[in-house]
Each structure stands twice: as C-alpha cells, then as structure tokens.
Scaffold this active site. Structure first.
Site, short mmCIF file in Angstrom:
data_model
loop_
_atom_site.label_atom_id
_atom_site.label_comp_id
_atom_site.label_asym_id
_atom_site.label_seq_id
_atom_site.Cartn_x
_atom_site.Cartn_y
_atom_site.Cartn_z
N SER A 133 25.71 -85.98 4.81
CA SER A 133 26.14 -86.87 5.89
C SER A 133 26.83 -88.04 5.22
CB SER A 133 24.93 -87.36 6.68
OG SER A 133 25.26 -88.46 7.51
N TYR A 146 15.63 -90.74 7.32
CA TYR A 146 16.79 -89.85 7.40
C TYR A 146 17.73 -90.06 6.22
CZ TYR A 146 21.24 -87.91 8.87
OH TYR A 146 22.42 -87.21 8.90
#
Length: 277
Positions: A133, A146
């Site tokens: 990401s 995360y």
C-alpha cells in the site's frame, strides 16, 4: 508450452478479482483464492479456477498449493493480495486484533511464499507480487497496526528479493493509493467501533469521515489500475521492484520522503481534519 499459472489471493472482490480477470485475459491459468468460494462463482463462470483458501489456516494453504501443483505441475506467479485494514488508536485496539492483522496481512503472505518457492526454484523462474500500500511507505493517524503490517511486508519483500534472485525469481511490491473497493468503508466502521468513544473519539470521527469522503467524492481509482500494474510486473522481462499506482500514491509517497517528520505529521493531520493540539 503450457500456459503460465498464477495464484491470486483475496480474489473474491476488488483488486484480487480484477487481477484474476486480467491475468486470465493474458492467457494465464489463474487460481482465484478466497475464504468464501461462493463469492468466486462469477470468476469461475469466466474461466478462473476457484480455490477455497484461508490465509490464516495452515492446512488450507498447504492443500491449495498442493492442488495447483498436482493439476498443473507449476506455479509461475503468486499475487499476495489478501488483507484488510484495522484502524483504531493503539491504546484502544486489543492485542488479539493486532495479531490477527499481522496473521492475515503478513504471516499468511509469507507462508504462501514458503509453500510456492520450492516449485519456483525447481522451475528456475517465478514472480512473487506482494500487495502492500502507499501505507507501507507513509503513516496516517489511528492506522498503527495496519501500517505496521504494510511496512513489514515491504521490508520482507526487499530481503526476499535478494535471497531468491539467484534462482531466477523476481519479487515485486505493488503500492496502491486510493482504490474503489470495500476497504475504506470497512476501515471506517472499524475505527468508529474501536475508538468512536473515549479519548480518541474526535480523531476517530475525522479519520472515518476522511475514509468515506474519498469514496463518496469518487476520488479513488478503479481496481483495474492495480490489475494493469500487476500485469506489467509479471510480464516484464525485468520488472521494477515497486509500482506505486492509484489515486494519491506517487505524490503522497514523494511528500513523505522529502518532508521532515513533524511537517508531514501536521500535513496529514490537516488533510484528515484532525482537531489541532
């Protein structure tokens, strides 16, 4: 020559589904893996082979890889896409949830890598594509667990790339920006459930609002842009080590690289709409 074989995890929706379709269109024999095989029915109707797999279950992963090698005799591409975002203040998130975040986003990916590498080494070729990401290169408030998983996946990928290069195997990291998937809505719900009351309530409200506003304002990119980048990565003679693609990915990663920590902190806080200290 037989068709190259690809395993795509998290294939029931979003990036995984788009990637499975893209690779199938390029002539790959594609196994689309997900926990709930009923969500793979449309892919199966279009020629993608459905594969029930839970990346937190050892027996499930072993059986899935064994089936692929038994049916095709090879594995050319592994796309580690399965994952989710669990947001909330570090003080609020139970450690069990933090561990689950790592089990899905990191340990599941690494275990599948371990399972496919013997076949790839024997072939003398292979591509491992890890879906990180832009959040693997920068940080946002209430996303500690995360971001921790994505930073870890980036470091693991770098080490792995050096280790497997002598065997003709490439490792590529994909760093999506904002993408039109269920991810943002799920993350918003989780941050509200975890930190929507108490000391971090104002931050949780701001973060959830930002996650939803990007989707509602159509500022995110379609999953197909990630599928296209993955297709480039697996078909290039010499792929890049990283592909930052999708809404905001390149400018935000660049900003994080050049800005001092506190300047970046202030910038991202204003962008999200956090209350000022």
């Amino acid at each position: 020559m037989t068709n190259p074989v690809a395993l795509v995890t998290g294939a029931s929706s979003g990036i995984g589904e788009a990637t499975a379709r893209k690779l199938h269109s390029l002539g790959y024999t594609v196994y689309g893996a997900a926990r709930r095989t009923e969500r793979l029915e449309t892919l199966a109707a279009d020629g993608v082979r459905p594969l029930g797999m839970d990346v937190t279950d050892e027996a499930s992963m072993q059986a899935g890889v064994a089936r692929i090698t038994a049916e095709t005799g090879r594995i050319d591409v592994l796309v580690n896409n399965a994952g989710y975002g669990s947001y909330g203040a570090l003080e609020d998130v139970p450690l069990d949830e933090g561990r689950r975040q790592f089990e899905v986003n990191v340990f599941g990916a690494v275990r599948l890598i371990q399972l496919v590498l013997p076949t790839m080494r024997a072939q003398g070729s292979g591509r491992i594509v890890n879906i990180s990401s832009m959040g693997g290169r920068l940080h946002t408030p209430l996303g500690g667990w995360y971001h921790g998983t994505k930073f870890a996946l980036e470091a693991i990928s770098d080490c792995l790339r050096i280790e497997v290069a002598p065997f003709g195997i490439d490792v590529v990291v994909i760093e999506p920006g904002g993408i039109e998937t269920e991810w943002g809505g799920i993350a918003a719900e989780r941050v509200e459930a975890t930190s929507g009351t108490g000391a971090y309530a104002a931050q949780a409200k701001a973060v959830a609002g930002a996650l939803r506003s990007d989707a509602n304002a159509n500022r995110n990119s379609p999953p197909s842009v990630i599928a296209d980048a993955i297709a480039k990565a697996v078909t290039a003679r010499r792929p890049r080590t990283r592909y930052a693609v999708g809404a905001g990915a390149k400018p935000l990663i660049a900003a994080r690289r050049v800005l001092p920590d506190r300047t970046y902190d202030a910038l991202i806080g204003r962008a999200v709409g956090l209350p000022r200290p």
